[in-house]
Design a protein around this motif. Structure first.
Motif, PDB file in Angstrom:
ATOM      1  N   ASP A 257      41.617  71.264  17.203  1.00  0.00           N
ATOM      2  CA  ASP A 257      42.375  71.177  15.954  1.00  0.00           C
ATOM      3  C   ASP A 257      43.871  71.066  16.233  1.00  0.00           C
ATOM      4  N   GLU A 258      44.353  71.809  17.221  1.00  0.00           N
ATOM      5  CA  GLU A 258      45.774  71.754  17.542  1.00  0.00           C
ATOM      6  C   GLU A 258      46.165  70.367  18.052  1.00  0.00           C
ATOM      7  N   VAL A 259      45.332  69.787  18.899  1.00  0.00           N
ATOM      8  CA  VAL A 259      45.593  68.437  19.401  1.00  0.00           C
ATOM      9  C   VAL A 259      45.600  67.434  18.250  1.00  0.00           C
ATOM     10  N   HIS A 260      44.597  67.534  17.389  1.00  0.00           N
ATOM     11  CA  HIS A 260      44.477  66.603  16.275  1.00  0.00           C
ATOM     12  C   HIS A 260      45.696  66.678  15.362  1.00  0.00           C
ATOM     13  N   GLU A 261      46.090  67.882  15.018  1.00  0.00           N
ATOM     14  CA  GLU A 261      47.226  68.067  14.108  1.00  0.00           C
ATOM     15  C   GLU A 261      48.523  67.563  14.734  1.00  0.00           C
TER      16      GLU A 261
ATOM     17  N   TRP B 273      36.830  61.402  18.034  1.00  0.00           N
ATOM     18  CA  TRP B 273      35.996  61.745  19.189  1.00  0.00           C
ATOM     19  C   TRP B 273      34.509  61.640  18.850  1.00  0.00           C
ATOM     20  N   ASP B 274      34.137  62.150  17.693  1.00  0.00           N
ATOM     21  CA  ASP B 274      32.718  62.118  17.308  1.00  0.00           C
ATOM     22  C   ASP B 274      32.251  60.696  17.005  1.00  0.00           C
ATOM     23  N   TYR B 275      33.129  59.905  16.376  1.00  0.00           N
ATOM     24  CA  TYR B 275      32.733  58.532  16.057  1.00  0.00           C
ATOM     25  C   TYR B 275      32.465  57.734  17.331  1.00  0.00           C
ATOM     26  N   VAL B 276      33.387  57.808  18.294  1.00  0.00           N
ATOM     27  CA  VAL B 276      33.216  57.040  19.530  1.00  0.00           C
ATOM     28  C   VAL B 276      32.014  57.545  20.324  1.00  0.00           C
ATOM     29  N   GLN B 277      31.821  58.851  20.350  1.00  0.00           N
ATOM     30  CA  GLN B 277      30.660  59.398  21.052  1.00  0.00           C
ATOM     31  C   GLN B 277      29.359  58.823  20.485  1.00  0.00           C
ATOM     32  N   GLU B 278      29.260  58.784  19.164  1.00  0.00           N
ATOM     33  CA  GLU B 278      28.029  58.334  18.508  1.00  0.00           C
ATOM     34  C   GLU B 278      27.871  56.818  18.526  1.00  0.00           C
TER      35      GLU B 278
ATOM     36  N   TYR C  36      35.667  65.373  26.880  1.00  0.00           N
ATOM     37  CA  TYR C  36      35.468  66.753  27.301  1.00  0.00           C
ATOM     38  C   TYR C  36      36.742  67.570  27.101  1.00  0.00           C
ATOM     39  N   THR C  37      36.566  68.854  26.885  1.00  0.00           N
ATOM     40  CA  THR C  37      37.684  69.769  26.686  1.00  0.00           C
ATOM     41  C   THR C  37      38.086  70.407  28.016  1.00  0.00           C
ATOM     42  N   ARG C  38      39.259  71.057  28.015  1.00  0.00           N
ATOM     43  CA  ARG C  38      39.711  71.712  29.241  1.00  0.00           C
ATOM     44  C   ARG C  38      38.711  72.753  29.743  1.00  0.00           C
ATOM     45  N   PRO C  39      38.110  73.593  28.891  1.00  0.00           N
ATOM     46  CA  PRO C  39      37.096  74.515  29.403  1.00  0.00           C
ATOM     47  C   PRO C  39      35.938  73.795  30.092  1.00  0.00           C
TER      48      PRO C  39
ATOM     49  N   TYR D 132      44.158  69.968  25.791  1.00  0.00           N
ATOM     50  CA  TYR D 132      42.861  70.613  25.601  1.00  0.00           C
ATOM     51  C   TYR D 132      41.751  69.568  25.528  1.00  0.00           C
ATOM     52  N   ILE D 133      42.071  68.438  24.899  1.00  0.00           N
ATOM     53  CA  ILE D 133      41.187  67.282  24.801  1.00  0.00           C
ATOM     54  C   ILE D 133      42.097  66.070  24.682  1.00  0.00           C
ATOM     55  N   ASP D 134      41.625  64.910  25.107  1.00  0.00           N
ATOM     56  CA  ASP D 134      42.478  63.720  25.031  1.00  0.00           C
ATOM     57  C   ASP D 134      42.870  63.411  23.596  1.00  0.00           C
ATOM     58  N   ALA D 135      44.074  62.885  23.429  1.00  0.00           N
ATOM     59  CA  ALA D 135      44.565  62.527  22.103  1.00  0.00           C
ATOM     60  C   ALA D 135      43.642  61.505  21.453  1.00  0.00           C
ATOM     61  N   PRO D 136      43.406  61.615  20.136  1.00  0.00           N
ATOM     62  CA  PRO D 136      42.569  60.621  19.450  1.00  0.00           C
ATOM     63  C   PRO D 136      43.080  59.207  19.689  1.00  0.00           C
ATOM     64  N   GLY D 137      42.156  58.320  20.098  1.00  0.00           N
ATOM     65  CA  GLY D 137      42.504  56.944  20.398  1.00  0.00           C
ATOM     66  C   GLY D 137      42.714  56.669  21.864  1.00  0.00           C
ATOM     67  N   ASP D 138      42.677  57.715  22.681  1.00  0.00           N
ATOM     68  CA  ASP D 138      43.055  57.587  24.074  1.00  0.00           C
ATOM     69  C   ASP D 138      42.027  58.271  24.975  1.00  0.00           C
TER      70      ASP D 138
END
Length: 417
Positions: free
Chosen positions: A178-182, A224-229, A243-246, A291-297
């Motif tokens: 959420d923090e990355v997205h915002e 992220w969910d759209y591209v995954q699916e 993938y996320t940092r964890p 934490y996760i790649d920026a949307p679009g990247d």
């Protein structure tokens, strides 16, 4: 946003289109020391494979030498008409836990993942959910009037929006999706119009963030969910994801990024968030802070999964034929470095910008390619649609001469001088 180059790679050549505007697919040979052998079912001798791409050929020997010198850690994969000609793995995915790189190791793509958002946009266009002539304001609010009313999706995908985006805070350590997205949603809305739409934008980050926001506005899903699916799952890319940092820290199939420090040593960037790259082009940056790649990247992929994606572009899996042709069709001429874009490893008959990737004519055949890098990360994938080749280079250690490796691939596949 991910950088197009870093760490031992010629940064200016990678700027803009990520643009290793020509890369070739090569096959390599008898297993050199330290390399994993080619998979069973590799193309046999006498099958029309160029000599320099065969096991034991020039490309195989070149990569093996780099690895023996400690200059390459990662995977190279070469495929011809769906059959693996070469699969080589060198170095460690996770030194701390003694996990070697392998064919099914997932590597960070950096800017080499940007074409995924262009494919996603074209999927929505072919379904009638949007038009490439739509302006930013057709789908989004909160942008400057001149951007909202004049910049189109086509401008965004071709890098000709004329926008400028503020520099990112590379010191920030993100703690959630959420923090990355915002952050990136707010950051993109700070873009300003510098030149009229239709002119090159100097790799504006908003040109990546805004298409992702449009995809989310139209579909109601996260990028992220759209591209995954609709891309990864559809293509059978079972080892790939955002993938996320964890996950980066705990999933044994994900390669860790080994970033070069000023003293020449390398450090696991994702385990040392307090350390930034000394490289002047990306000074202070550390890819593990995302934490996760920026949307679009970005995104993480395995080499076989990139070959699956390449084949899916040509068989109607991800795009209908005409939209696939639109994706890779030449849009704007690319000029040498003096024009602010990239020059080629091997001279091309002609080079063009397509949608978030360069395409070129090399020795009379089309070459589609995309590359990118971050500290401790390097990636390149190339498709040769006329001859059925596809090739991947993925590395997780600074210092790999990515430009030279791509040049060797190109020469091996196309026979270009």
């Amino acid at each position: 946003m991910d950088s197009d180059s870093v760490g031992g790679i010629d940064r200016r050549r990678l700027l803009g289109w990520g643009g290793l505007t020509a890369a070739g697919m090569a096959a390599a040979g008898a297993s050199p020391a330290g390399a994993q052998p080619a998979r069973a079912g590799a193309a046999p001798a006498g099958s029309g494979i160029p000599p320099d791409t065969r096991p034991g050929g020039a490309y195989d020997r070149y990569v093996a030498k780099l690895a023996a010198q400690g200059r390459f850690s990662g995977v190279v994969l070469l495929s011809h008409r769906g059959r693996t000609v070469l699969s080589r793995s060198y170095g460690m995915a996770d030194k701390e836990n003694g996990i070697p790189n392998g064919e099914h190791t997932a590597f960070s793509l950096s800017s080499a993942g940007k074409p995924f958002h262009a494919v996603a946009i074209l999927q929505l266009a072919q379904r009638g959910r949007l038009r490439l002539s739509d302006t930013v304001g057709t789908h989004l609010t909160g942008y400057a009037e001149e951007i909202a009313e004049q910049v189109t999706i086509h401008h965004l995908l071709t890098g000709t929006s004329g926008m400028r985006t503020p520099d990112e805070d590379v010191q920030r350590v993100f703690q959630s999706r959420d923090e990355v997205h915002e952050f990136y949603e707010r950051w993109a809305r700070q873009a300003t119009s510098e030149t009229p739409p239709g002119t090159p934008s100097g790799h504006s980050g908003a040109e990546v963030a805004i298409p992702a926001q449009i995809i989310e506005a139209v579909t109601g899903q996260t990028y992220w969910d759209y591209v995954q699916e609709n891309i990864f799952d559809l293509c059978g890319m079972t080892g790939s994801g955002f993938y996320t940092r964890p996950q980066w820290l705990t999933d044994q199939h994900i390669a860790h990024p080994y970033m070069a420090l000023a003293d020449g040593s390398h450090v696991d960037a994702v385990r040392h968030l307090d350390v930034g790259s000394p490289d002047p082009y990306v000074r202070g940056k550390n890819p593990g802070r995302a934490y996760i790649d920026a949307p679009g990247d970005g995104g993480f992929v395995t080499a076989p999964d990139l070959v699956r994606f390449a084949r899916a572009l040509g068989d109607g899996t991800v795009l209908d034929r005409h939209y696939a042709e639109l994706f890779t069709g030449p849009k704007i001429p690319l000029v040498p470095e003096g024009g602010g874009l990239t020059r080629r490893a091997v001279p091309a008959d002609a080079s063009f910008g397509a949608y978030q990737m360069p395409v070129s004519l090399v020795s009379g055949q089309w070459v589609w390619s995309r590359a990118g890098a971050n500290p401790g990360v390097g990636a390149s994938w190339t498709v040769y649609p006329d001859t059925g080749w596809a090739g991947v280079i993925l590395t997780n250690r600074d210092g790999a001469p990515l430009w030279e490796i791509i040049e060797q691939e190109t020469r091996a596949v196309t026979g270009s001088g």
